[in-house]
Write a protein that holds these residues in place. Structure first.
Motif, PDB file in Angstrom:
ATOM      1  N   HIS A   1       0.590  -1.235  -0.024  1.00  5.79           N
ATOM      2  CA  HIS A   1      -0.184   0.091  -0.021  1.00  5.79           C
ATOM      3  C   HIS A   1       0.811   1.250   0.036  1.00  5.79           C
ATOM      4  O   HIS A   1       1.507   1.383   0.910  1.00  5.79           O
ATOM      5  N   GLN A   2       0.951   2.097  -1.065  1.00  5.94           N
ATOM      6  CA  GLN A   2       1.655   3.191  -1.311  1.00  5.94           C
ATOM      7  C   GLN A   2       0.800   4.258  -1.885  1.00  5.94           C
ATOM      8  O   GLN A   2      -0.407   4.223  -1.856  1.00  5.94           O
ATOM      9  N   PHE A   3       1.494   5.154  -2.529  1.00  7.11           N
ATOM     10  CA  PHE A   3       0.735   6.308  -3.283  1.00  7.11           C
ATOM     11  C   PHE A   3       1.401   6.683  -4.414  1.00  7.11           C
ATOM     12  O   PHE A   3       2.624   6.213  -4.745  1.00  7.11           O
ATOM     13  N   GLU A   4       0.800   7.156  -5.390  1.00  7.54           N
ATOM     14  CA  GLU A   4       1.245   7.478  -6.644  1.00  7.54           C
ATOM     15  C   GLU A   4       0.737   8.847  -7.312  1.00  7.54           C
ATOM     16  O   GLU A   4      -0.445   9.344  -6.833  1.00  7.54           O
ATOM     17  N   VAL A   5       1.471   9.461  -8.156  1.00  4.65           N
ATOM     18  CA  VAL A   5       1.117  10.634  -9.015  1.00  4.65           C
ATOM     19  C   VAL A   5       1.542  10.429 -10.235  1.00  4.65           C
ATOM     20  O   VAL A   5       2.913   9.831 -10.551  1.00  4.65           O
ATOM     21  N   ILE A   6       0.760  10.560 -11.365  1.00  3.53           N
ATOM     22  CA  ILE A   6       1.234  10.830 -12.762  1.00  3.53           C
ATOM     23  C   ILE A   6       1.155  12.070 -12.957  1.00  3.53           C
ATOM     24  O   ILE A   6       0.146  12.744 -13.028  1.00  3.53           O
ATOM     25  N   THR A   7       2.415  12.539 -13.298  1.00  4.54           N
ATOM     26  CA  THR A   7       2.585  14.121 -13.193  1.00  4.54           C
ATOM     27  C   THR A   7       2.122  14.638 -14.716  1.00  4.54           C
ATOM     28  O   THR A   7       1.751  13.687 -15.595  1.00  4.54           O
ATOM     29  N   VAL A   8       2.298  15.733 -14.981  1.00  7.70           N
ATOM     30  CA  VAL A   8       1.853  16.457 -16.286  1.00  7.70           C
ATOM     31  C   VAL A   8       3.250  16.666 -16.848  1.00  7.70           C
ATOM     32  O   VAL A   8       3.492  16.983 -18.054  1.00  7.70           O
ATOM     33  N   ALA A   9       4.285  16.392 -16.017  1.00  5.34           N
ATOM     34  CA  ALA A   9       5.766  16.779 -16.625  1.00  5.34           C
ATOM     35  C   ALA A   9       6.326  15.734 -17.334  1.00  5.34           C
ATOM     36  O   ALA A   9       6.346  14.656 -17.106  1.00  5.34           O
ATOM     37  N   LYS A  10       7.196  16.237 -18.394  1.00  4.78           N
ATOM     38  CA  LYS A  10       7.658  15.116 -19.270  1.00  4.78           C
ATOM     39  C   LYS A  10       9.041  14.917 -19.154  1.00  4.78           C
ATOM     40  O   LYS A  10       9.862  14.278 -19.444  1.00  4.78           O
ATOM     41  N   GLU A  11       9.631  15.961 -18.009  1.00  2.56           N
ATOM     42  CA  GLU A  11      11.145  15.849 -17.569  1.00  2.56           C
ATOM     43  C   GLU A  11      11.098  16.630 -16.281  1.00  2.56           C
ATOM     44  O   GLU A  11      10.205  17.341 -16.116  1.00  2.56           O
ATOM     45  N   VAL A  12      12.132  16.218 -15.238  1.00  2.72           N
ATOM     46  CA  VAL A  12      12.246  16.573 -14.075  1.00  2.72           C
ATOM     47  C   VAL A  12      13.909  16.878 -13.792  1.00  2.72           C
ATOM     48  O   VAL A  12      14.443  15.864 -14.306  1.00  2.72           O
ATOM     49  N   PRO A  13      14.115  17.590 -12.990  1.00  4.50           N
ATOM     50  CA  PRO A  13      15.561  17.629 -12.724  1.00  4.50           C
ATOM     51  C   PRO A  13      16.044  16.818 -11.708  1.00  4.50           C
ATOM     52  O   PRO A  13      15.171  16.170 -11.021  1.00  4.50           O
ATOM     53  N   VAL A  14      17.250  16.045 -12.007  1.00  2.00           N
ATOM     54  CA  VAL A  14      17.705  15.026 -11.287  1.00  2.00           C
ATOM     55  C   VAL A  14      19.213  15.324 -10.984  1.00  2.00           C
ATOM     56  O   VAL A  14      20.024  15.873 -11.822  1.00  2.00           O
ATOM     57  N   TYR A  15      19.664  14.489  -9.736  1.00  2.00           N
ATOM     58  CA  TYR A  15      21.113  14.236  -9.684  1.00  2.00           C
ATOM     59  C   TYR A  15      21.271  12.841  -9.799  1.00  2.00           C
ATOM     60  O   TYR A  15      20.347  12.120  -9.393  1.00  2.00           O
ATOM     61  N   LEU A  16      22.348  12.590 -10.459  1.00  2.00           N
ATOM     62  CA  LEU A  16      22.509  10.955 -10.520  1.00  2.00           C
ATOM     63  C   LEU A  16      23.357  10.434  -9.482  1.00  2.00           C
ATOM     64  O   LEU A  16      24.116  11.179  -9.229  1.00  2.00           O
ATOM     65  N   VAL A  17      23.210   9.201  -9.085  1.00  2.00           N
ATOM     66  CA  VAL A  17      23.804   8.550  -8.188  1.00  2.00           C
ATOM     67  C   VAL A  17      24.963   7.740  -8.878  1.00  2.00           C
ATOM     68  O   VAL A  17      24.875   6.941  -9.666  1.00  2.00           O
ATOM     69  N   PRO A  18      26.102   7.885  -8.339  1.00  2.18           N
ATOM     70  CA  PRO A  18      27.522   7.233  -8.912  1.00  2.18           C
ATOM     71  C   PRO A  18      27.010   5.608  -8.781  1.00  2.18           C
ATOM     72  O   PRO A  18      26.385   5.149  -7.678  1.00  2.18           O
ATOM     73  N   ASP A  19      27.612   4.954  -9.764  1.00  2.00           N
ATOM     74  CA  ASP A  19      27.017   3.445 -10.022  1.00  2.00           C
ATOM     75  C   ASP A  19      25.582   3.326  -9.899  1.00  2.00           C
ATOM     76  O   ASP A  19      25.331   2.153  -9.681  1.00  2.00           O
ATOM     77  N   GLY A  20      24.728   4.383 -10.316  1.00  2.03           N
ATOM     78  CA  GLY A  20      23.467   4.159 -10.226  1.00  2.03           C
ATOM     79  C   GLY A  20      22.637   3.700 -11.334  1.00  2.03           C
ATOM     80  O   GLY A  20      21.302   3.975 -11.400  1.00  2.03           O
ATOM     81  N   LEU A  21      23.399   2.868 -12.262  1.00  6.21           N
ATOM     82  CA  LEU A  21      22.657   2.337 -13.611  1.00  6.21           C
ATOM     83  C   LEU A  21      23.226   1.047 -13.675  1.00  6.21           C
ATOM     84  O   LEU A  21      24.277   0.760 -13.418  1.00  6.21           O
ATOM     85  N   SER A  22      22.270   0.360 -14.048  1.00  5.45           N
ATOM     86  CA  SER A  22      22.470  -1.034 -14.146  1.00  5.45           C
ATOM     87  C   SER A  22      21.553  -1.577 -15.554  1.00  5.45           C
ATOM     88  O   SER A  22      20.510  -1.169 -15.655  1.00  5.45           O
ATOM     89  N   VAL A  23      21.858  -2.191 -16.281  1.00 10.48           N
ATOM     90  CA  VAL A  23      21.378  -2.919 -17.289  1.00 10.48           C
ATOM     91  C   VAL A  23      21.800  -4.377 -17.310  1.00 10.48           C
ATOM     92  O   VAL A  23      22.830  -4.911 -17.461  1.00 10.48           O
TER      93      VAL A  23
END
Length: 191
Positions: free
Chosen positions: A37-59
């Motif tokens: 049980h959580q909460f959600e929002v579908i924004t109207v934004a197509k992009e948002v500002p972010v900071y990237l986390v080192p080693d924060g991407l995996s494929v």
């Protein structure tokens, strides 16, 4: 959807996202989520500002069943559960898709970001199973992280982009996540 969707157990954070990026937040329930049980929002934004986390991407290339992930591969080595007297143990074997000459696994790209304008309760994870994201996100991620390690402040944007491709049956529409940088190349060069 053509915009960004966020889920969290923290109602106040989802309310902040809705206030900043538009949309209406509401309760969200998924038996596979933790907590359910959580909460959600579908924004109207197509992009948002972010900071990237080192080693924060995996494929990873993964195969899932009703019981969970049964293969996780990097295209060369594959981790798969093998029966033991005590149950199961993960064992590394050569890529099983290559050995069978048949692709069974699908890409699973996971990107961790921080939303700098929202109360910090940890990192956010974007998860996608598309081939385009698996091929496109790593290059931009690496460049942005490298610039950050050089001491340059890089304003990254996480967005979604609608694409269309022709197929035998007609056109296929899909959405691809993307990373971009606010600064121009000249601004980056100047530091």
């Amino acid at each position: 959807i053509d915009t960004l969707r966020f889920t969290s157990q923290f109602e106040d954070v989802i309310a902040q996202i809705a206030q900043q990026f538009g949309g209406t937040y509401k309760p969200w329930h998924d038996p596979k989520a933790s907590p359910q049980h959580q909460f959600e929002v579908i924004t109207v934004a197509k992009e948002v500002p972010v900071y990237l986390v080192p080693d924060g991407l995996s494929v990873w290339y993964e195969q899932w069943s009703g019981g969970g992930c049964i293969r996780r591969c990097d295209g060369i080595d594959c981790a798969t559960p093998v029966g033991t007297p005590d149950g199961f143990e993960m064992q590394t074997v050569p890529c099983m898709c290559i050995a069978a000459n048949s692709r069974v696994c699908d890409p699973h790209t996971r990107l961790q970001v921080i939303l700098p304008t929202v109360s910090f309760r940890g990192v956010w994870r974007l998860e996608t199973k598309g081939w385009n994201a698996a091929q496109e996100l790593p290059g931009m991620f690496d460049m942005i992280v490298e610039l950050g390690q050089r001491g340059q402040m890089v304003q990254a944007l996480l967005g979604v982009e609608r694409r269309e491709t022709p197929t035998i049956k007609g056109k296929r529409n899909f959405v691809v996540p993307r990373l971009s940088i606010v600064q121009t190349a000249l601004e980056l060069q100047a530091g």
